[in-house]
Design an enzyme around this catalytic site. Structure first.
Site, short mmCIF file in Angstrom:
data_model
loop_
_atom_site.label_atom_id
_atom_site.label_comp_id
_atom_site.label_asym_id
_atom_site.label_seq_id
_atom_site.Cartn_x
_atom_site.Cartn_y
_atom_site.Cartn_z
N GLU A 35 0.87 -1.20 0.00
CA GLU A 35 0.00 0.00 0.00
C GLU A 35 0.90 1.23 0.00
OE1 GLU A 35 -3.58 0.92 0.08
OE2 GLU A 35 -2.40 2.72 -0.27
N THR A 42 -10.21 4.01 0.81
CA THR A 42 -11.18 5.10 0.70
C THR A 42 -12.06 5.18 1.93
OG1 THR A 42 -11.22 4.82 -1.70
CG2 THR A 42 -13.06 6.01 -0.72
N CYS A 43 -12.60 4.04 2.35
CA CYS A 43 -13.60 4.05 3.42
C CYS A 43 -13.07 4.71 4.69
CB CYS A 43 -14.04 2.61 3.71
SG CYS A 43 -15.21 2.51 5.07
N CYS A 48 -16.45 6.54 3.86
CA CYS A 48 -17.50 6.24 4.85
C CYS A 48 -17.27 6.84 6.24
CB CYS A 48 -17.62 4.72 5.04
SG CYS A 48 -17.27 3.72 3.61
N LYS A 51 -16.76 10.74 6.44
CA LYS A 51 -18.05 11.29 5.97
C LYS A 51 -19.10 11.20 7.07
CE LYS A 51 -20.95 8.81 4.76
NZ LYS A 51 -20.96 8.10 3.51
N TYR A 99 -5.70 -0.87 11.73
CA TYR A 99 -5.54 -1.72 10.55
C TYR A 99 -4.13 -2.33 10.51
CZ TYR A 99 -9.93 -1.08 8.10
OH TYR A 99 -11.26 -1.14 7.73
N GLY A 175 -25.83 13.80 -8.57
CA GLY A 175 -27.10 13.50 -7.90
C GLY A 175 -27.07 12.15 -7.23
N TYR A 177 -24.82 9.34 -4.35
CA TYR A 177 -24.47 9.25 -2.91
C TYR A 177 -23.67 10.47 -2.43
CZ TYR A 177 -25.22 4.09 -2.55
OH TYR A 177 -25.72 2.82 -2.50
N GLU A 181 -24.91 13.52 0.08
CA GLU A 181 -24.31 13.47 1.43
C GLU A 181 -23.55 14.77 1.72
OE1 GLU A 181 -22.07 9.80 1.53
OE2 GLU A 181 -23.83 8.63 2.07
N ARG A 198 -27.64 16.83 -13.40
CA ARG A 198 -28.01 16.85 -14.83
C ARG A 198 -29.34 16.13 -15.10
NH1 ARG A 198 -23.54 12.60 -17.36
NH2 ARG A 198 -24.21 10.75 -16.20
N ARG A 204 -30.49 8.26 -8.99
CA ARG A 204 -30.89 7.37 -10.09
C ARG A 204 -30.50 5.94 -9.72
NH1 ARG A 204 -28.49 5.51 -14.61
NH2 ARG A 204 -26.60 6.77 -14.36
N ASP A 302 -13.90 -2.12 -5.42
CA ASP A 302 -14.29 -1.10 -6.40
C ASP A 302 -13.57 -1.26 -7.74
OD1 ASP A 302 -15.86 -0.11 -4.42
OD2 ASP A 302 -14.87 1.84 -4.26
N ALA A 340 -27.27 2.42 2.46
CA ALA A 340 -27.81 3.67 3.03
C ALA A 340 -27.06 4.85 2.46
CB ALA A 340 -27.67 3.66 4.55
N HIS A 435 -43.43 0.04 19.79
CA HIS A 435 -44.15 1.30 19.87
C HIS A 435 -43.58 2.19 20.97
CE1 HIS A 435 -47.54 3.89 19.11
NE2 HIS A 435 -47.78 3.96 20.41
N GLU A 440 -41.99 0.78 13.25
CA GLU A 440 -43.14 -0.12 13.40
C GLU A 440 -44.09 0.01 12.21
OE1 GLU A 440 -45.99 0.76 16.58
OE2 GLU A 440 -45.28 2.82 16.64
P1 NDP Z 1 -22.74 7.94 -8.10
O1 NDP Z 1 -22.52 7.01 -9.22
O2 NDP Z 1 -23.59 7.52 -6.96
O3 NDP Z 1 -23.34 9.30 -8.65
C1 NDP Z 1 -22.69 10.02 -9.65
C2 NDP Z 1 -23.57 11.17 -10.04
O4 NDP Z 1 -22.86 12.03 -10.90
C3 NDP Z 1 -24.83 10.75 -10.75
O5 NDP Z 1 -25.88 11.54 -10.29
C4 NDP Z 1 -24.49 11.03 -12.20
O6 NDP Z 1 -25.59 11.35 -12.98
C5 NDP Z 1 -23.61 12.24 -12.08
N1 NDP Z 1 -22.70 12.39 -13.19
C6 NDP Z 1 -21.89 11.45 -13.74
N2 NDP Z 1 -21.18 11.97 -14.75
C7 NDP Z 1 -21.53 13.27 -14.85
C8 NDP Z 1 -21.15 14.32 -15.70
N3 NDP Z 1 -20.25 14.14 -16.68
N4 NDP Z 1 -21.73 15.54 -15.55
C9 NDP Z 1 -22.65 15.72 -14.57
N5 NDP Z 1 -23.05 14.74 -13.73
C10 NDP Z 1 -22.51 13.54 -13.87
O7 NDP Z 1 -21.27 8.36 -7.64
P2 NDP Z 1 -20.72 9.06 -6.33
O8 NDP Z 1 -19.52 9.78 -6.75
O9 NDP Z 1 -21.82 9.78 -5.63
O10 NDP Z 1 -20.31 7.81 -5.45
C11 NDP Z 1 -19.50 6.78 -5.99
C12 NDP Z 1 -19.87 5.46 -5.40
O11 NDP Z 1 -19.33 5.36 -4.09
C13 NDP Z 1 -21.38 5.27 -5.22
O12 NDP Z 1 -21.97 4.75 -6.38
C14 NDP Z 1 -21.45 4.32 -4.07
O13 NDP Z 1 -21.42 3.02 -4.57
C15 NDP Z 1 -20.21 4.64 -3.26
N6 NDP Z 1 -20.57 5.45 -2.10
C16 NDP Z 1 -21.31 4.87 -1.11
C17 NDP Z 1 -21.69 5.60 -0.01
C18 NDP Z 1 -22.54 4.95 1.04
O14 NDP Z 1 -22.57 3.74 1.11
N7 NDP Z 1 -23.25 5.73 1.85
C19 NDP Z 1 -21.32 6.99 0.15
C20 NDP Z 1 -20.56 7.52 -0.96
C21 NDP Z 1 -20.20 6.76 -2.03
P3 NDP Z 1 -26.54 10.22 -13.63
O15 NDP Z 1 -27.42 9.76 -12.53
O16 NDP Z 1 -27.28 10.98 -14.67
O17 NDP Z 1 -25.64 9.18 -14.19
#
Ligand code: NDP
Length: 453
Positions: A35, A42-43, A48, A51, A99, A175, A177, A181, A198, A204, A302, A340, A435, A440
């Protein structure tokens, strides 16, 4: 004399790599882990854990406001970002040490260097050349910023954890995670926050109601949400940043955070030279036992881009260690993985969205509850909880459990066990509620949405 220096060399000390290495060593394998950065990946370092700590910090704003209705007067609540970050850094350093100790106790040799593949059994670790029967690539992913003019002026989540000071205004792009967050964190800490997405609905891929309800709740808390919107260019303008949108609109801000997804970290690892096949997005292609196109080289987490979640990488690492060194070939079960999103309010989900359920199972029954929780009656908070069950009408199996609301992750974790066991709606109905809780509601939903007035 063993043929190789090690039975397993792991490149990448994140959640998946550490788990696979430790377990393999516990099964008797001679393991080295390479490493170049801090252990924990990352986590632990930029994901995680920090964050969630920042998210806790941001929650206090709402808690102070809520407390008044319960009789409290909170005289002052100044916030000190530098203190939070210093405390967070101290905790992350402690975890890095945990770790290191876990690996050391298991007998794993940790090598602080950049790893690079030479061939199917050989790895370059800094100045050293090492051989192993198996090589595991667990290098994770890295944030991606679209190549718009001025992209270099924006930051990603990596830098957000180390800002010298909080900005007054922030624009978060994305839009998913990370976007929702960090928007919630910034807003909670008092930053004027705008989320630019976008698409037309946040999150999504999740059940559609979740993104819609979350957007309403975040807007209610004061996050400005611009849907169907994107940034075309960023320019420096004195101490501020000038943004030009695709629509032609312009505005200024102090910080732009791109949360536009993460790409597998496979560049410069010598994978192509070693003959490891990559997918179009750079992810390592693996079979059901995590073997790449070169059988002695495996990959998890990942970097294989299946489900980018820490517990998934850990489960893959466990499966791999059992397969390689415990004579127990194990596949990963990717069904009903709960997840989540630590936005404010939280979102959590397990199983199928309503749309997926209709596509795969045909006739489904949907149950929803949308209510103001008990706490809100005195706090005056307008935040509402949303809960949803998706049920297979033919078999009565619960296919999806979805929630937006306080501690949604804590609630859904338990229901994930029920789904894993194949629970039916009748079994949910036969379960006695606790309750008064919000949870519930999941065992008291009697009328499908289609039959509600
Ligand atoms: P995500 O894949 O969740 O979201 C990426 C977002 O960026 C989407 O809304 C996407 O739009 C948008 N996007 C992608 N390309 C472009 C672009 N060129 N221009 C504008 N918008 C764009 O990625 P994140 O970075 O939020 O997180 C990465 C991953 O890490 C997550 O998928 C998740 O698996 C993990 N993660 C988990 C967490 C948890 O467990 N709580 C917390 C943070 C991360 P569109 O929807 O249109 O594709």
């Amino acid at each position: 004399m063993p043929r190789y220096d090690y039975d397993l060399i792991t490149i990448g000390g994140g959640s998946g790599g550490v788990r696979a290495s430790r377990m393999s060593a516990n099964f008797g394998a001679r393991v080295a882990l390479i490493e170049e950065r801090q252990l924990g990946g990352t986590c632990v370092n930029v994901g995680c854990i920090p964050k969630k700590l920042l998210s806790y910090a941001a929650h206090y704003a709402g808690d102070f406001a809520d407390s008044a209705g319960f009789g409290w007067s909170v005289a002052s609540h100044d916030f000190d970002w530098a203190r939070l970050i210093a405390n967070k850094n101290r905790e992350i350093s402690r975890l890095n040490g945990v770790y290191a100790k876990l690996l050391n106790d298991a007998g794993v040799t940790v090598i602080e260097a950049r790893g690079r593949l030479i061939d199917a059994h050989t790895v370059q670790a800094g100045e050293r050349t090492l051989t192993a029967q198996h090589i595991l690539v667990a290098t994770g992913g890295w944030p991606v910023v679209p190549p718009i003019p001025g992209a270099e002026l924006a930051i990603t989540s990596n830098e957000a954890f180390h800002l010298a000071r909080l900005p007054e205004r922030v624009v978060v792009v994305g839009g998913g995670y990370v976007a929702v967050e960090f928007s919630s964190i910034f807003k909670g800490l008092g930053v004027r926050t705008t989320l630019v997405y976008r698409g037309s609905q946040l999150l999504r891929g999740f059940d559609q109601d979740l993104g819609r309800v979350l957007a309403e709740e975040m807007a209610q808390k004061g996050v400005e949400i611009l849907l169907d919107s994107n940034i075309e260019r960023i320019e420096r303008k004195g101490a501020a940043l000038a943004l030009r949108f695709v629509s032609g609109e312009t505005r200024e801000t102090d910080l732009v955070l791109y949360a536009t997804g993460r790409a597998p970290l496979t560049h410069g690892l010598g994978l192509e030279a070693a003959g490891v096949a990559l997918a179009a997005n750079g992810a390592i292609k693996v079979d059901e036992f995590f073997r790449s196109s070169v059988p002695s080289i495996c990959a998890i987490g990942d970097v294989i881009d299946r489900i980018q979640l820490t517990p998934v990488a850990i489960a893959e690492g466990t499966a791999l260690a059992n397969t390689l060194f415990n004579n127990l070939p194990r596949r990963m079960d990717y069904g009903n993985v709960p997840t989540a999103v630590f936005s404010h309010p939280n979102v959590a989900t397990v199983g199928l969205s309503e749309k997926q359920a209709r596509e795969r199972h045909g006739e489904v029954e949907v149950y929803v509850a949308h209510f103001r929780p008990l706490k809100g009656t005195l706090s005056g908070s307008t935040e509402r909880v949303f809960m949803k069950l998706v049920v297979d009408r033919t078999t009565d199996r619960v296919l999806g459990v979805h929630m937006v609301g306080t501690d949604a992750g804590e609630v859904i974790q338990g229901f994930a066990v029920a789904l894993k066991c194949g629970a039916t709606k009748a079994q949910f109905d036969a379960t006695v509620g606790i309750h008064p809780t919000g949870a519930e509601e999941f065992v008291t939903m009697r009328t499908p949405r289609s039959r509600q007035a």
